[in-house]
Motif scaffolding. Structure first.
Motif, PDB file in Angstrom:
ATOM      1  N   GLU A 319       0.831  -1.212   0.000  1.00  0.00           N
ATOM      2  CA  GLU A 319       0.000   0.000   0.000  1.00  0.00           C
ATOM      3  C   GLU A 319       0.862   1.257   0.000  1.00  0.00           C
ATOM      4  O   GLU A 319       1.957   1.280   0.564  1.00  0.00           O
ATOM      5  N   HIS A 501      -2.894   5.014  -2.556  1.00  0.00           N
ATOM      6  CA  HIS A 501      -4.181   4.347  -2.346  1.00  0.00           C
ATOM      7  C   HIS A 501      -5.051   5.179  -1.398  1.00  0.00           C
ATOM      8  O   HIS A 501      -6.239   5.379  -1.647  1.00  0.00           O
ATOM      9  N   ARG A 502      -4.453   5.598  -0.298  1.00  0.00           N
ATOM     10  CA  ARG A 502      -5.167   6.409   0.687  1.00  0.00           C
ATOM     11  C   ARG A 502      -4.379   7.685   0.946  1.00  0.00           C
ATOM     12  O   ARG A 502      -3.189   7.768   0.630  1.00  0.00           O
ATOM     13  N   PRO A 516      -9.789   7.053   1.164  1.00  0.00           N
ATOM     14  CA  PRO A 516      -9.285   6.695  -0.168  1.00  0.00           C
ATOM     15  C   PRO A 516      -8.947   7.953  -0.959  1.00  0.00           C
ATOM     16  O   PRO A 516      -9.660   8.964  -0.866  1.00  0.00           O
TER      17      PRO A 516
END
Length: 541
Positions: A319, A501-502, A516
């Motif tokens: 991530e 992603h975030r 998000p």
């Protein structure tokens, strides 16, 4: 255009050519560059690093180094006089008076030993016969004009006591002190946050309209050009590839290089990650506090500044979490606290489920190869006295990775290939590479240790758009191949949108919004995030 034909251009540059004397020969940095600047208009010189933009501007100001020589064919006309062939004394009367320049880094342009007001007074009295008292009143008026709060107090402060945006406002005030006809702004906002960048650009635009100046804007940020420039000259390898009105250039670029520049805005999105991915880095209630002194030497008082105020964070394998906010919001302090390379005054930090917050330097050593950092400026983070091989191999030796010299060298070469560099450059030194190549070297140094987590602290902010796109693609590729987790600190929301992603938004040491990346950047809930998004994507105040 008919109106332009009735008035004279402020600057008419014809066949500007600049050659630098270097070891082993000469480098032609600028060739046959011609452009015009009209009153009340902004002309942009755009292109990647090394395209000759700043050299062209310095040729106009006659601020080139002794190694540089200007072509005999060069003509730079201002008010009917050819500046390229004026004496040094005549140029001094024009420079800072009729033609002024704002540089990229205000901290290195301001004298740290003198107050801001004293430096402005000097600029005014150098060109105008005026008493010190009258000049001081003019200084306060100028600082108020560039929208510095409490201008009288600011004038008595030293450069280090001001923020980056405030220092840049002082530089603008200094440039405007004698009401010049021409203002040259050389990358005036590159090192600034998006919100401060928007304020500075709008300020220059307002002052241009108010005083009828002509502005030469040098930048590689095409969003800025689209919003603020009337005419664009696209430069590559010291030559003008294309020129025309801004709307025409953006609507229908003719040259392949211009089309490539316009297509270089960060695009795409992060690689998908599995729902069941394990947590790699986790922080709970992380705190960092600094004790600051306020007041004089004898009556001073101390107060606590919460740079990181009880924050929680969780990053999964594969991530990329973006950490955004203005300068001073605590982003870098938070990232360094998680890696135990900065202060950590409270909270728990776990790496791969193991607590590391209470470990000393010796206890952290086994974890060091598994968590790495890539800094904003690769030139200052790479040792200039070490070769590429030594820079990358050093971490392998310190962490006992590799079975011997030959194995370590093979790992160095593999890291270079993974970072998109040839493995034949191991004998070369950092100064022999471009900014983008140096950033790849910094990434190669990090991935050579086969880490699981990398802190990326503003790794693309000093790079051209096309180089940014290459670095983003490289980081995505490495993440997909090696399952890396990234904490990506940035104030460039375009890059965050393409890579993360975030996203977590920080302000004054607190997280004000998270979620998000598409959700936060498309529909921001807080006023602060909305302002950041507007400034990044619209250059709006």
């Amino acid at each position: 255009m008919t109106e332009m034909n009735r008035i004279e251009p402020l600057i008419d540059a014809h066949k500007v050519g600049v050659t630098f004397k270097v070891d082993g020969g000469h480098v032609e940095a600028v060739r046959d560059v011609s452009f015009k600047l009209w009153p009340g208009q902004t002309t942009a010189l755009v292109g990647e690093s090394g395209s000759g933009k700043s050299v062209t501007a310095r040729a106009v100001m006659r601020l080139l180094s002794k190694r540089a020589s200007v072509s005999d064919d060069t003509r730079i006309t201002y008010a009917g006089r050819d500046m390229a062939h004026l004496s040094a004394r005549e140029m001094r009367k024009l420079r800072g008076n009729r033609i002024a320049m704002i540089f990229q880094e205000p901290m290195s342009s301001l004298n740290p030993l003198y107050t801001v007001g004293a430096q402005l007074v000097e600029v005014i009295r150098l060109h105008q016969k005026m008493s010190r008292k009258t000049a001081w009143a003019r200084v306060v008026e100028l600082l108020d004009e560039v929208r510095l709060p409490d201008p009288e107090a600011r004038a008595r402060q030293y450069p280090h006591q001001l923020s980056g945006g405030q220092r840049q406002r002082v530089m603008i005030a200094m440039a405007l002190a004698n009401r010049p006809d021409v203002l040259i702004a050389d990358e005036p906002t590159t090192a600034l946050d998006v919100t401060v960048q928007a304020e500075i650009l709008h300020l220059i635009d307002d002052l241009k309209t108010k005083h009828g100046m002509g502005v030469i804007l040098i930048t590689h940020d095409l969003t800025v050009v689209r919003q603020f420039a009337d005419h664009v000259y696209v430069m590559q390898h010291g030559e003008v590839r294309e020129e025309g009105p801004t709307k025409e250039i953006f609507a229908a670029p003719r040259h392949p290089y211009t089309r490539r520049l316009l297509a270089s805005d960060p695009k795409g999105q992060a690689n998908p990650i599995a729902d069941a991915s394990e947590t790699v880095m986790e922080g709970q209630g992380v705190k960092v506090e600094f004790l600051l002194r306020k007041g004089g030497a004898f009556r001073g008082s101390f107060h606590s500044l919460k740079a990181v105020d009880s924050l929680d964070i969780r990053i999964r394998r594969g991530e990329t979490l973006g950490l955004v906010g203005e300068s001073g919001s605590g982003k870098t302090t938070f990232g360094q606290a998680l890696l135990k390379i900065g202060r950590l005054d409270g909270g728990e930090v776990r790496f791969q489920g193991e607590r590391i917050d209470g470990l000393n330097r010796a206890g952290m050593r086994p974890y060091r190869s598994r968590m790495q950092i890539v800094f904003q400026d690769p030139f200052s983070s790479l040792n200039p006295r070490m070769s590429v091989r030594q820079i990358i191999e050093e971490g392998l030796i310190v962490n006992g990775i590799g079975t011997g010299r030959r194995d370590r060298f093979a790992r160095v070469q593999q890291a270079l290939r993974d970072a998109g560099l040839p493995d034949t450059i191991t004998h070369r030194f950092p100064h022999e590479f471009s900014g983008g190549q140096r950033q790849r070297l910094a990434i190669a140094r990090a991935i050579a240790l086969e880490p699981e987590f990398i802190l990326l602290d503003e790794p693309t902010s000093a790079l051209d758009l096309s180089v940014q796109a290459q670095i983003i693609a490289l980081l995505r590729k490495l993440q997909a191949e090696k399952g890396l987790s990234y904490l990506f600190i940035s104030h460039d929301l375009k890059v965050v949108r393409a890579l993360c992603h975030r996203v977590m938004v920080m302000q004054h040491g607190k997280i004000v919004e998270e979620g998000p990346v598409n959700e936060v950047l498309v529909n921001p809930r807080t006023d602060y995030t909305q302002r950041l998004v507007r400034a990044a994507f619209e250059i709006a105040t």
